[in-house]
Design a protein around this motif. Structure first.
Motif, short mmCIF file in Angstrom:
data_model
loop_
_atom_site.label_atom_id
_atom_site.label_comp_id
_atom_site.label_asym_id
_atom_site.label_seq_id
_atom_site.Cartn_x
_atom_site.Cartn_y
_atom_site.Cartn_z
N VAL A 112 -24.98 -24.30 -28.78
CA VAL A 112 -25.57 -23.84 -27.51
C VAL A 112 -27.03 -24.28 -27.43
O VAL A 112 -27.89 -23.54 -26.96
CB VAL A 112 -25.43 -22.31 -27.32
N ASN A 113 -27.30 -25.48 -27.90
CA ASN A 113 -28.67 -26.01 -27.85
C ASN A 113 -28.85 -26.91 -26.64
O ASN A 113 -27.95 -27.65 -26.25
CB ASN A 113 -28.97 -26.80 -29.13
N ASP A 114 -30.03 -26.84 -26.04
CA ASP A 114 -30.41 -27.75 -24.96
C ASP A 114 -31.03 -28.98 -25.62
O ASP A 114 -32.13 -28.92 -26.16
CB ASP A 114 -31.41 -27.05 -24.03
N ASP A 153 -26.25 -29.25 -32.15
CA ASP A 153 -26.17 -29.77 -30.80
C ASP A 153 -25.55 -28.73 -29.88
O ASP A 153 -25.87 -27.55 -29.96
CB ASP A 153 -25.39 -31.09 -30.80
N HIS A 154 -24.66 -29.16 -28.95
CA HIS A 154 -24.03 -28.22 -28.02
C HIS A 154 -23.02 -27.33 -28.72
O HIS A 154 -22.85 -26.16 -28.35
CB HIS A 154 -23.29 -28.98 -26.91
N ALA A 163 -24.67 -19.82 -20.44
CA ALA A 163 -25.16 -21.15 -20.82
C ALA A 163 -25.27 -22.04 -19.59
O ALA A 163 -24.54 -21.87 -18.60
CB ALA A 163 -24.24 -21.78 -21.85
N GLN A 170 -24.42 -27.36 -21.74
CA GLN A 170 -25.01 -26.81 -22.96
C GLN A 170 -23.95 -26.54 -24.03
O GLN A 170 -24.29 -26.39 -25.21
CB GLN A 170 -25.78 -25.51 -22.63
N ILE A 171 -22.69 -26.46 -23.62
CA ILE A 171 -21.56 -26.35 -24.54
C ILE A 171 -20.52 -27.38 -24.12
O ILE A 171 -20.22 -27.50 -22.92
CB ILE A 171 -20.93 -24.94 -24.50
N ASP A 172 -19.98 -28.14 -25.06
CA ASP A 172 -18.91 -29.09 -24.76
C ASP A 172 -17.57 -28.36 -24.83
O ASP A 172 -17.27 -27.70 -25.83
CB ASP A 172 -18.94 -30.25 -25.75
N GLN A 193 -22.49 -36.28 -29.58
CA GLN A 193 -23.37 -35.46 -30.41
C GLN A 193 -23.95 -36.27 -31.57
O GLN A 193 -25.14 -36.14 -31.91
CB GLN A 193 -22.60 -34.24 -30.92
N THR A 253 -27.20 -35.09 -34.06
CA THR A 253 -26.92 -33.74 -34.55
C THR A 253 -26.83 -33.69 -36.07
O THR A 253 -26.43 -34.67 -36.72
CB THR A 253 -25.62 -33.19 -33.92
#
Length: 460
Positions: A133-135, A160-161, A177, A181-183, A198, A203
């Motif tokens: 959940v990273n931007d 990463d996401h 989110a 922000q999430i795949d 990613q 990542t």
């Protein structure tokens, strides 16, 4: 003979420090931390009194104080009567998701992420892994600057996401989110493509959310998708951490080659088959005990909630909420509390069984995932819970330092030894006798500089 080898090693280190090329304190700082009880992170008997010589970001010599005189250029710090341990390393946290009592993508700003990383650092957590959940537009520039020592705050690693399910985990209603922000792939092919993206962004790990959050979501991730994630990640040289709840999922993932089980098994006791596959494959296990405790503990008002160590970790809006009798009454009546208590009890038992069985244990709390999982403070509660589970204080410290570094494949930190980064916590207590001694922080050193003093002077 041992003494001669030690003196030879010291001579080599000090020769590098003060030898052919003169070194002045103005060019590269040299510090001697002198006289403390040394808990070096490797699980052995503490050395007392010990001296640690730091040059720039790194430790260059460690030994008994009476055998290791400080070089003439060194600034000497008297730590007699104190204990030093390595900086703590979190293998499972989140950044930028919360601010005060609020949660959601609006909090993922450079300023807020740095605020949280400074809080981790002030509480002795000098390395943080943000598991999804990273931007990316904020995460990667900050990661580079922090790991280059250009900013104050814990070193940052992350996933990463992360990879979730289209309508399930992680729950959008909770996380709020931002798009992207999430795949959330719905086919194995899309999952492989997301892993490739990613990897291209740089990542450190790949995260998958596999379970249904204890039956609260529509369904679990299709095994074909998580298998595709693991396969593609391994082809690209990446490791995979999996969010789980159930033993059956954890066992299937371990058999399927996942590298890290990112939460504790909380539905049933672990069995011999699971222990065997975890050991045989070298799979890491991060129990995140504090995740469930945080659901209920603040409504119970334990005595430690009145201490500066706790209260200085809590932002004012959250502090007001926790102090509210109405909030406490509502929380205590929440059905989730009974579930969380059962989860914690099972998690404690399973951690002890896995640790005794020789499974590789990592360190993390899921701190930062919601407002009640408080950055920095949660990691000290995790240590206390590990000891409650039946692990010794020394073993818990070793898991949170040397072993947590090994999980991340970092050989430059996690122990206090020559050649390692000078990430050091100075304590006014001996945590090997009472694990709550880790809360008696007098100073935190990160990359060779003192970056924090007692938390009584910290403002969240």
């Amino acid at each position: 003979m041992k003494a001669l080898r030690f003196l030879a090693a010291v001579g080599t280190a000090l020769g590098a420090l003060c030898g052919a090329v003169p070194v002045t304190a103005q060019e590269i700082s040299v510090t001697a931390l002198q006289g403390a009880r040394l808990v070096d992170g490797r699980g052995g008997t503490p050395l007392e009194p010990a001296t640690i010589i730091v040059r720039g970001e790194h430790i260059v010599a460690v030994g008994p104080t009476d055998s290791l005189p400080p070089p003439a250029v060194a600034t000497v710090v008297d730590l007699r009567g104190k204990t030093v341990i390595p900086g703590l390393i979190s293998n499972h946290a989140h950044v930028g998701q919360t601010n005060g009592t609020e949660q959601g993508a609006a909090n993922y700003t450079r300023e807020n992420v740095l605020r949280q990383l400074r809080q981790y650092e002030a509480y002795g957590v000098t390395t943080v892994t943000s598991l999804g959940v990273n931007d990316a537009s904020v995460f990667y520039p900050l990661r580079a600057e922090l790991r280059a020592g250009k900013l104050q705050g814990a070193d940052l690693f992350g996933a990463d996401h992360g990879v979730g399910t289209p309508t399930g985990a992680p729950p959008q209603a909770m996380l709020k989110a931002a798009p992207g922000q999430i795949d959330r792939p719905d086919t194995p092919e899309k999952a492989r493509a997301f892993v490739g993206e990613q990897k291209a962004r740089g990542t450190d790990l790949v995260k998958v959310w596999v379970d249904d959050f204890n039956h609260s979501l529509p369904g679990k991730m299709d095994p074909a998708i998580w298998r595709a994630v693991i396969d593609e990640a391994h082809k690209l040289g990446l490791r995979v951490a999996a969010h789980i709840y159930y033993l059956a999922d954890a066992k299937a993932l371990a058999e399927g080659g996942v590298d890290i089980i990112a939460h504790g098994v909380r539905d049933v006791p672990v069995d011999a088959d699971f222990i065997k596959v975890m050991k045989d494959r070298g799979t890491w296990y991060i129990p995140t005990l504090e995740l469930d405790e945080a659901t209920f503990i603040y409504a119970q008002r334990p005595a430690w909630m009145s201490t500066p160590f706790f209260r200085n970790s809590v932002q004012p809006p959250l502090r007001a909420q926790l102090d509210s009798p109405a909030w406490r009454s509502k929380k205590q009546a929440d059905p989730a509390v009974a579930i969380a208590k059962r989860n914690l009890s099972m998690n404690l038992k399973n951690l002890k069984a896995l640790h005794d069985g020789g499974v590789r244990i990592g360190f993390g709390t899921d701190s930062g995932a919601n407002p009640l999982r408080i950055p920095g403070f949660s990691e000290h509660r995790e240590l206390a819970l590990m000891v409650q589970a039946g692990i010794s204080p020394m073993q818990a410290i070793t898991i949170a330092t040397r072993d947590a570094a090994a999980l991340l494949k970092l050989d430059d930190r996690g122990v206090i030894a020559p050649g390692k980064l000078a990430d050091i916590i100075v304590l006014d207590a001996d945590p090997t006798q009472d694990i709550t001694g880790t809360s008696r922080i007098l100073a935190v050193w990160h990359r060779g500089r003192q970056v924090a003093g007692p938390v009584t002077s910290f403002k969240p």
